[in-house]
Write an enzyme that holds these catalytic residues in place. Structure first.
Site, PDB file in Angstrom:
ATOM      1  N   HIS A  19       0.855  -1.185   0.000  1.00 52.91           N
ATOM      2  CA  HIS A  19       0.000   0.000   0.000  1.00 52.91           C
ATOM      3  C   HIS A  19       0.894   1.239   0.000  1.00 52.91           C
ATOM      4  CE1 HIS A  19       1.106   0.115   4.192  1.00 52.91           C
ATOM      5  NE2 HIS A  19       0.552  -1.068   4.411  1.00 52.91           N
ATOM      6  N   GLY A  21       1.832   3.137   2.225  1.00 51.96           N
ATOM      7  CA  GLY A  21       2.833   3.166   3.302  1.00 51.96           C
ATOM      8  C   GLY A  21       4.128   2.506   2.828  1.00 51.96           C
ATOM      9  N   HIS A  22       4.003   1.323   2.206  1.00 56.18           N
ATOM     10  CA  HIS A  22       5.201   0.647   1.688  1.00 56.18           C
ATOM     11  C   HIS A  22       5.885   1.511   0.623  1.00 56.18           C
ATOM     12  CE1 HIS A  22       2.805  -3.029   2.944  1.00 56.18           C
ATOM     13  NE2 HIS A  22       3.944  -3.201   3.580  1.00 56.18           N
ATOM     14  N   GLN A  31       6.391 -15.637  12.133  1.00 49.93           N
ATOM     15  CA  GLN A  31       5.997 -14.503  12.982  1.00 49.93           C
ATOM     16  C   GLN A  31       4.503 -14.464  13.259  1.00 49.93           C
ATOM     17  OE1 GLN A  31       7.542 -11.574   9.965  1.00 49.93           O
ATOM     18  NE2 GLN A  31       5.846 -10.336  10.694  1.00 49.93           N
ATOM     19  N   GLY A  59       8.654   0.747   8.627  1.00 49.54           N
ATOM     20  CA  GLY A  59       7.677   1.771   8.982  1.00 49.54           C
ATOM     21  C   GLY A  59       7.564   1.955  10.494  1.00 49.54           C
ATOM     22  N   LYS A  81       4.849   2.631  12.025  1.00 46.07           N
ATOM     23  CA  LYS A  81       3.584   2.127  12.574  1.00 46.07           C
ATOM     24  C   LYS A  81       3.885   0.948  13.504  1.00 46.07           C
ATOM     25  CE  LYS A  81       0.660  -0.412  10.286  1.00 46.07           C
ATOM     26  NZ  LYS A  81       0.551  -1.649  11.107  1.00 46.07           N
ATOM     27  N   VAL A 110       2.008   6.447   7.394  1.00 49.16           N
ATOM     28  CA  VAL A 110       1.163   7.043   6.345  1.00 49.16           C
ATOM     29  C   VAL A 110      -0.284   6.703   6.692  1.00 49.16           C
ATOM     30  CG1 VAL A 110       0.639   7.078   3.874  1.00 49.16           C
ATOM     31  CG2 VAL A 110       2.996   6.790   4.639  1.00 49.16           C
ATOM     32  N   SER A 114      -2.332  -0.188   6.597  1.00 52.48           N
ATOM     33  CA  SER A 114      -1.864  -1.508   7.006  1.00 52.48           C
ATOM     34  C   SER A 114      -2.406  -2.516   5.999  1.00 52.48           C
ATOM     35  CB  SER A 114      -2.429  -1.843   8.394  1.00 52.48           C
ATOM     36  OG  SER A 114      -2.356  -3.234   8.627  1.00 52.48           O
ATOM     37  N   SER A 115      -1.623  -3.555   5.734  1.00 45.99           N
ATOM     38  CA  SER A 115      -2.106  -4.602   4.814  1.00 45.99           C
ATOM     39  C   SER A 115      -3.371  -5.240   5.375  1.00 45.99           C
ATOM     40  CB  SER A 115      -1.030  -5.658   4.621  1.00 45.99           C
ATOM     41  OG  SER A 115       0.144  -5.042   4.150  1.00 45.99           O
TER      42      SER A 115
END
Ligand code: PAF
Length: 290
Positions: free
Chosen positions: A34, A36-37, A61, A147, A149, A176, A185-186
């Site tokens: 998105h 943000g990336h 994870q 990021g 976030k 972002v 966020s994804s």
């Protein structure tokens, strides 16, 4: 744009870039890219001669198998977005490349990874640091961008790089947001329309706390009570944690704020009466008293 799946091939590319005196920046991602990336790609572009982006949904994870199964996977769209953004190389390995048969080594940051998301997602950061160490060792970049976030993730990765004497600069990039303030966020793709609307409560809670601090409030109990009250406005948002922490070592903040303090939030957006998915969202802001 080159797409590489094998670690050995990537390492050979990395050697060639170093031999040519070119600086490589890596943007590690799990895909579902998105804006943000793309802001990380942009920052990487300003700081390096080559921008490489990895796409790997890292099973190690995920503490919840359902969460892993539902994580969005849209490789064709991601490759298109990378092409448009001017990414030079995408590393998209299959799982066996990252975790060869019999893999038995983990990288774990302990104290810094214990609170916040580490408390509610056991093993999550061990999975993150293990895969990021592998990605850094596969791509050998001079710079890697993450990021803000995922504030704790960034802190944990910085600590890992420092402690393991890795020769790489770890750079954080600002959050972002959507026009209504929701952090990109994804996972936002998995929100149904009503959950998406109510998810705004995260940024509303951060704004409320920031406004209180600006008005002179320093009492951490009252700040957190205000945050909980705000989250309580969204019936589908179930608070996982709301905490005030030292932004450097993530230690607990004092009862009265004096220095910049991280306000970190995590909520589960619960399924609605007609079904839908449970989606975990996080957000944060550094509050600056005085
Ligand atoms: O932030 C993410 O997308 C992931 O945690 C990362 C850093 C790519 C490791 O899998």
């Amino acid at each position: 744009m080159e797409v590489i799946r094998g670690v050995r091939v990537l390492q050979a590319r990395a050697d060639a870039e170093r031999a040519a005196g070119r600086r490589v920046a890596l943007v590690p991602t799990m895909g579902a890219l998105h804006a943000g990336h793309l802001s990380l790609v942009e920052l990487a572009r300003q700081r390096a001669d080559r921008v490489w982006l990895s796409i790997f949904v890292n099973p190690a994870q995920f503490d919840d198998p359902l969460d892993l199964a539902r994580y969005p996977r849209v490789m064709d769209d991601d490759l298109e977005a990378c092409r448009k953004a001017g990414v030079d190389l995408v590393f998209a390995p299959p799982a066996q490349e990252m975790y060869p048969e019999g893999a038995d080594t983990c990288v774990e940051v302990t104290a810094l990874a214990a609170p916040l998301c580490g408390g509610s997602r056991p093993g999550h950061f061990r999975g993150v640091t293990t895969v990021v160490a592998k990605l850094l060792s596969a791509a050998r970049p001079q710079l890697a961008v993450f990021g803000e976030k995922d504030f704790q993730q960034l802190a944990v990765i910085r600590r890992m790089a420092r402690d393991l004497l890795l020769d790489v600069e770890i750079l954080g990039a600002p959050i972002v947001r959507e026009p209504d303030g929701l952090a990109l966020s994804s996972r936002n793709r998995n929100l149904d329309p009503e959950a998406r609307k109510q998810a705004r409560v995260l940024v509303a809670a951060l704004d409320a706390a920031e406004a209180l601090v600006a008005a002179g409030e320093r009492d951490s109990g009252r700040l957190l009570a205000r945050v909980r009250e705000e989250i309580g406005q969204a019936p589908r948002a179930l608070l996982d944690y709301a905490e005030l922490r030292d932004p450097e070592d993530l230690g607990e903040a004092p009862a009265r704020l004096q220095a910049p303090t991280l306000l970190a939030l995590a909520v589960h957006m619960e399924p609605g009466p007609d079904g839908g998915e449970r989606v975990r969202l996080i957000d944060n802001r550094v509050l600056r008293p005085g």
